[in-house]
Design a protein around this motif. Sequence first.
Motif, short mmCIF file in Angstrom:
data_model
loop_
_atom_site.label_atom_id
_atom_site.label_comp_id
_atom_site.label_asym_id
_atom_site.label_seq_id
_atom_site.Cartn_x
_atom_site.Cartn_y
_atom_site.Cartn_z
N GLN A 156 34.98 73.47 25.01
CA GLN A 156 34.55 74.55 25.89
C GLN A 156 33.94 75.66 25.04
OE1 GLN A 156 36.67 74.76 29.24
NE2 GLN A 156 37.49 72.77 28.78
N SER A 157 33.07 76.43 25.63
CA SER A 157 32.43 77.52 24.92
C SER A 157 33.26 78.80 25.03
CB SER A 157 31.04 77.77 25.52
OG SER A 157 30.45 78.88 24.89
N PHE A 158 33.57 79.39 23.88
CA PHE A 158 34.26 80.68 23.84
C PHE A 158 33.42 81.59 22.96
CE2 PHE A 158 37.74 77.71 24.65
CZ PHE A 158 38.36 78.32 25.74
N THR A 159 32.75 82.55 23.57
CA THR A 159 31.86 83.43 22.81
C THR A 159 32.33 84.88 22.82
OG1 THR A 159 30.47 83.69 24.78
CG2 THR A 159 29.81 82.00 23.20
N VAL A 160 33.31 85.21 23.64
CA VAL A 160 33.84 86.57 23.70
C VAL A 160 34.69 86.82 22.45
CG1 VAL A 160 35.21 88.18 25.08
CG2 VAL A 160 33.84 86.44 26.21
N ASP A 161 34.57 88.01 21.86
CA ASP A 161 35.25 88.31 20.61
C ASP A 161 36.76 88.21 20.66
OD1 ASP A 161 32.97 88.67 19.15
OD2 ASP A 161 32.99 90.86 19.24
N GLN A 162 37.36 88.34 21.83
CA GLN A 162 38.82 88.32 21.92
C GLN A 162 39.39 86.90 21.90
OE1 GLN A 162 39.57 90.46 25.51
NE2 GLN A 162 39.54 88.64 26.78
N TYR A 163 38.52 85.90 21.84
CA TYR A 163 38.96 84.51 21.77
C TYR A 163 38.49 83.85 20.49
CZ TYR A 163 40.22 84.81 26.69
OH TYR A 163 40.80 85.16 27.88
N PHE A 164 39.20 82.79 20.10
CA PHE A 164 38.76 81.99 18.96
C PHE A 164 37.49 81.26 19.37
CE2 PHE A 164 43.23 82.54 17.97
CZ PHE A 164 43.20 82.74 16.60
N SER A 165 36.49 81.30 18.52
CA SER A 165 35.23 80.61 18.79
C SER A 165 35.42 79.12 18.64
CB SER A 165 34.15 81.08 17.82
OG SER A 165 33.93 82.46 17.95
N SER A 166 34.76 78.36 19.50
CA SER A 166 34.84 76.90 19.46
C SER A 166 33.89 76.34 18.42
CB SER A 166 34.42 76.32 20.81
OG SER A 166 35.18 76.84 21.84
N ARG A 167 34.03 75.07 18.22
CA ARG A 167 33.06 74.36 17.39
C ARG A 167 31.74 74.33 18.15
NH1 ARG A 167 33.76 68.65 14.22
NH2 ARG A 167 31.86 68.94 13.04
N PRO A 168 30.61 74.54 17.47
CA PRO A 168 29.32 74.51 18.17
C PRO A 168 29.06 73.16 18.85
CG PRO A 168 29.06 75.37 15.95
CD PRO A 168 30.46 74.84 16.06
N SER A 169 28.22 73.19 19.86
CA SER A 169 27.89 71.98 20.60
C SER A 169 26.38 71.78 20.63
CB SER A 169 28.42 72.07 22.03
OG SER A 169 27.99 70.97 22.79
N PRO A 221 34.58 77.25 7.19
CA PRO A 221 34.66 75.78 7.23
C PRO A 221 33.45 75.20 7.97
CG PRO A 221 36.21 76.75 8.77
CD PRO A 221 35.56 77.89 8.04
N ALA A 222 33.07 74.02 7.59
CA ALA A 222 31.88 73.37 8.17
C ALA A 222 31.98 73.20 9.67
CB ALA A 222 31.65 72.01 7.50
N ASP A 223 33.19 72.98 10.18
CA ASP A 223 33.31 72.73 11.62
C ASP A 223 33.07 73.97 12.48
OD1 ASP A 223 35.78 73.63 10.58
OD2 ASP A 223 36.93 72.63 12.16
N LEU A 224 32.96 75.14 11.90
CA LEU A 224 32.61 76.32 12.69
C LEU A 224 31.10 76.54 12.79
CD1 LEU A 224 35.16 79.19 11.95
CD2 LEU A 224 34.77 77.95 14.06
N VAL A 225 30.33 75.81 11.99
CA VAL A 225 28.88 76.01 12.00
C VAL A 225 28.09 74.73 12.27
CG1 VAL A 225 28.93 78.09 10.59
CG2 VAL A 225 28.77 75.86 9.48
N THR A 226 28.78 73.59 12.37
CA THR A 226 28.10 72.33 12.66
C THR A 226 28.72 71.69 13.90
OG1 THR A 226 29.60 71.09 11.22
CG2 THR A 226 27.53 71.86 10.24
N ALA A 227 27.89 71.09 14.71
CA ALA A 227 28.37 70.42 15.93
C ALA A 227 28.94 69.06 15.58
CB ALA A 227 27.23 70.27 16.93
N SER A 228 29.86 68.59 16.40
CA SER A 228 30.43 67.26 16.20
C SER A 228 29.45 66.20 16.69
CB SER A 228 31.75 67.13 16.96
OG SER A 228 31.53 67.21 18.35
N GLY A 229 29.75 64.95 16.44
CA GLY A 229 28.87 63.86 16.86
C GLY A 229 28.73 63.77 18.37
N SER A 230 29.77 64.14 19.11
CA SER A 230 29.69 64.10 20.57
C SER A 230 29.22 65.43 21.15
CB SER A 230 31.07 63.78 21.16
OG SER A 230 31.95 64.87 20.97
N GLY A 231 29.36 66.50 20.39
CA GLY A 231 29.04 67.83 20.90
C GLY A 231 30.11 68.37 21.83
N LEU A 232 31.21 67.64 21.97
CA LEU A 232 32.27 68.03 22.90
C LEU A 232 33.65 68.06 22.25
CD1 LEU A 232 31.11 65.83 25.91
CD2 LEU A 232 30.79 68.29 25.63
N ASP A 233 33.70 68.21 20.94
CA ASP A 233 34.97 68.20 20.23
C ASP A 233 35.81 69.40 20.65
OD1 ASP A 233 37.06 67.84 18.49
OD2 ASP A 233 35.84 67.68 16.69
#
Length: 188
Positions: free
Chosen positions: A56-69, A114-126
């Motif tokens: 899921q996308s979390f872009t608000v500063d009060q939440y942990f950001s997700s892995r990009p998709s 870490p790489a997983d905060l700036v690169t998307a996973s293979g499915s884009g839905l990790d």
Amino acid sequence: MKKHILPAIKLTTLCIVLLAVIYPALIFAMAQLSPNHGRGKTVESGNKTYYSNIGQSFTVDQYFSSRPSAVDYNSAGSGGSNKAPSNKEYLDQVQARIDTLMIKNQGLVKSQIPADLVTASGSGLDPNFSVQAAKVQAKRIAKVRNLDESKVDMLIDENIEKPFLGMFGPEKINVLQLNIALDQLAKK
């Protein structure tokens, strides 16, 4: 010719019955025995139902950001970007994500990201990210939510999922469940 056509028709019919009827029926029956009857892992929070096994996308500063998709978290069409690690457009996109992270998380050093905060996973839905991905965001979360950073660190530690059988795969954290736990912590 007749000698080959009849066996081919029989084999085709057998494959259709086996692979298009029996196998899907068997998988469907097994899904009905699983928790939530094959509808995925759901989590309820704030009168809403979320799928915890889909990013899921979390872009608000009060939440942990997700892995990009690469697919904007659209579960109807999962997939990666299919760009090579040397592709200029891809590298620019990753650099933009690094810059955004460093702006949002003051004091963060590029080598800590870490790489997983700036690169998307293979499915884009990790739905998960690494423990380090959560730790580098803890200071920002504590500041924005006016919480003690040690409480945020403790929350991160409580949400770590251990590797399967203690040895298969890395430790990880489900971002949705961590953010829901963060909301519950803030309510206390």
